[in-house]
Design a protein around this motif. Structure first.
Motif, PDB file in Angstrom:
ATOM      1  N   THR A 161      -5.562   5.069   2.787  1.00 57.57           N
ATOM      2  CA  THR A 161      -4.222   5.527   2.443  1.00 57.57           C
ATOM      3  C   THR A 161      -4.362   6.865   1.715  1.00 57.57           C
ATOM      4  N   ASP A 162      -3.220   7.526   1.500  1.00 61.85           N
ATOM      5  CA  ASP A 162      -3.254   8.774   0.732  1.00 61.85           C
ATOM      6  C   ASP A 162      -3.821   8.541  -0.665  1.00 61.85           C
ATOM      7  N   ASP A 164      -5.981   6.192  -1.571  1.00 61.92           N
ATOM      8  CA  ASP A 164      -7.430   5.967  -1.474  1.00 61.92           C
ATOM      9  C   ASP A 164      -8.184   7.301  -1.482  1.00 61.92           C
ATOM     10  N   SER A 224       0.999  10.935  -4.189  1.00 63.46           N
ATOM     11  CA  SER A 224       0.677   9.880  -3.229  1.00 63.46           C
ATOM     12  C   SER A 224       1.359   8.563  -3.590  1.00 63.46           C
ATOM     13  N   GLY A 226       0.664   5.541  -1.403  1.00 65.41           N
ATOM     14  CA  GLY A 226       0.085   4.468  -0.607  1.00 65.41           C
ATOM     15  C   GLY A 226       0.338   4.596   0.881  1.00 65.41           C
ATOM     16  N   THR A 227       0.800   5.755   1.348  1.00 63.81           N
ATOM     17  CA  THR A 227       1.042   5.969   2.774  1.00 63.81           C
ATOM     18  C   THR A 227      -0.273   5.925   3.553  1.00 63.81           C
ATOM     19  N   PRO A 228      -0.367   5.109   4.617  1.00 58.48           N
ATOM     20  CA  PRO A 228      -1.590   5.123   5.438  1.00 58.48           C
ATOM     21  C   PRO A 228      -1.789   6.487   6.106  1.00 58.48           C
ATOM     22  N   ARG A 230      -2.587   8.474   9.126  1.00 59.36           N
ATOM     23  CA  ARG A 230      -2.530   8.162  10.550  1.00 59.36           C
ATOM     24  C   ARG A 230      -2.644   9.417  11.399  1.00 59.36           C
TER      25      ARG A 230
END
Length: 388
Positions: A161-162, A164, A224, A226-228, A230
Motif C-alpha cells: 500500500t502507499d 507500506d 498516505s 492505505g491505498t493499494p 496498483r
C-alpha cells in the motif's frame, strides 16, 4: 569559548538591525526554533537581545555552559530583572504568534512599562536570508536527501500500500540520519516526515496549507491512507529532508507500470516550468511574478483544472524553507516579496489526475548573486517501480 560563535553573531546583528529599523528596544526569544536560530541550541529559558550591545541568555536547563557575562542560570525567567533594568524599557518584541496566552502574560509582567510588539514577523524576516553556516548545513542535508531518494526503487515490493512504501522510506531516512521531527510554522500545521500520494487520494483535500493533501488518518489528515499500489497509478514521494538542523524539500514521481499519456505530458510540463521559471529567477525577481508565470504556462497548456490539486487547489507554487518546512517567502500571486541572495526556496509545480495520482517534481533552490542553484539535482523522470 564564547557562547555565541561567529555565524550566530551575524544572526544577532541582523536582528538588532531590524530592531533599530522598527524602533524597538529589545527582542525576547523563547521558542525552540528561534533559539536554534540565534544560538544553535534549544534550552528552557529565553534569549534577550537588545538593539545595542550583547545578547543575554537566561537558561533554566540544561546547564551545559559556564556562566559568563552573557550566560546566566536562573530558576525562573522573572530573574532576568536581576541582570537587566526591564522596567526602563519602553518597547519590547515578544513571540506573540508562538506562545500561549499565559506565557505572554507572564513575560508582559517582566516589562511593565514597555509597549509590546510581535516578534514573530521580525524573526521570520531575518530567517529568510541564510548565513554561510546555514547554507553549509542545508547543502549537507540535501546530499543526504538525494542519497535517500536513490534507494526508493529498491524499497518497493509487489502488493504494497502507499503507507507500506512510506514506512520503508521513513526507515531509510532515519537510517541515513534524519532526526525525524518536522517543524512547521503555524499552530494548525502538522506533518510527519512528509507524504506519499497515489491514486484518488492525491486529490483528497486536507485542512493543512501544504501544496497537496491526501486523506491520511483521522488524527493526521494528510498523505498516505492505505491505498493499494496498483498498475497505472502514479506515486508521488514528497518526503522532506531533515538531516540535521535545516530542511530541504524534494518531490519525485514514480509509477506502477505505465501511466496515461496525459500523466507523462503533465509531468513534462512540470519539468518545463522548472526550467523556464527558475531560469528567469534572480535577485530582485518578484515572487508574485514567479507564480504568475507558472500559472500562465499551465493555462497555456490547458492544464489549469489539474494544477496544484483538483477539489482544493493550492494558490502558491513554492515557499521558503530552513529551520521550518514552510518559511518565507511564499511564491503566490499576492506576495510582496522579491528574491534576495541567500534565500532558499522550494519550487513545486504539481498536477493531479483523477484515479491516477499526482505528477511533477519539487526541488530546493538557492538564490545566488546571479541566479538560481538547484541543491537537489536528482533524476527527474518518472521511474517505473516495477522495472527496478
Amino acid at each position: 569559548m564564547e557562547f555565541l560563535q561567529p555565524d550566530y553573531r551575524l544572526r544577532v546583528a541582523k536582528l538588532q538591525s531590524l530592531l533599530r529599523r522598527q524602533g524597538i528596544e529589545a527582542l525576547v526569544v523563547v521558542s525552540n526554533v528561534n533559539l536554534l536560530y540565534v544560538c544553535g541550541e534549544v534550552f528552557a529559558g529565553l534569549a534577550f537581545i537588545p538593539r545595542e550591545g550583547e545578547a543575554q541568555f537566561f537558561i533554566r536547563r540544561p546547564q551545559l555552559h559556564p556562566e559568563s557575562a552573557t550566560v546566566h542560570y536562573v530558576r525562573k525567567i522573572e530573574q532576568i530583572t536581576e541582570y537587566i533594568d526591564t522596567a526602563a524599557l519602553r518597547s519590547v518584541a515578544l513571540e506573540l504568534d508562538e506562545q500561549s496566552y499565559s506565557d505572554i502574560q507572564r513575560q508582559r509582567k517582566i516589562f511593565p512599562g514597555a509597549e509590546l510588539h510581535n516578534a514573530t514577523a521580525l524573526l521570520r524576516e531575518a530567517r529568510m536570508v541564510k548565513t554561510p553556516l546555514e547554507l553549509e548545513q542545508i547543502r549537507e542535508g540535501a546530499r543526504h536527501h538525494i542519497a535517500t531518494y536513490a534507494t526508493i526503487p529498491s524499497l518497493y515490493r509487489d502488493g504494497m500500500t502507499d503507507r507500506d512504501l512510506q514506512i520503508e522510506i521513513e526507515r531509510e531516512m532515519r537510517r541515513r540520519g534524519s532526526i525525524g521531527i518536522f517543524r512547521c510554522f503555524g499552530s494548525a500545521m502538522e506533518i510527519y516526515m512528509g507524504s506519499l500520494l497515489t491514486g484518488d487520494n492525491a486529490g483528497a483535500p486536507s485542512p493543512y496549507d501544504f501544496a497537496l493533501g491526501g486523506a491520511g488518518s483521522q488524527a493526521l489528515p494528510l498523505g498516505s491512507n492505505g491505498t493499494p499500489l496498483r498498475e497505472g497509478q502514479a506515486v508521488m514521494v514528497d518526503m522532506a529532508g531533515n538531516y540535521g538542523v535545516y530542511y530541504t524539500d524534494m518531490t519525485r514521481t514514480y509509477s506502477i507500470g505505465r501511466l496515461s499519456d496525459e500523466a507523462y505530458r503533465l509531468h513534462e510540463l512540470s519539468l518545463e516550468i522548472h526550467r523556464q521559471v527558475m531560469q528567469k529567477a534572480a535577485p530582485g525577481t518578484s515572487c508574485a511574478d514567479l507564480y504568475n508565470e507558472s500559472l500562465r504556462m499551465v493555462e497555456e497548456a490547458g492544464a489549469g483544472p489539474y494544477f496544484m490539486g483538483t477539489e482544493l487547489q493550492a494558490q502558491f507554487v513554492g515557499h521558503g524553507l530552513g529551520l521550518q518546512i514552510n518559511e518565507l517567502p511564499v511564491l503566490m500571486g499576492r506576495s510582496k516579496d522579491t528574491l534576495q541572495p541567500g534565500m532558499i526556496i522550494a519550487f513545486e509545480p504539481k498536477f493531479v489526475l483523477p484515479h491516477i495520482g499526482a505528477v511533477g517534481i519539487e526541488n530546493t533552490y538557492l538564490v545566488t548573486e546571479t541566479g538560481i542553484e538547484n541543491l537537489t539535482p536528482a533524476p527527474e523522470e518518472i521511474i517505473d517501480l516495477t522495472q527496478r
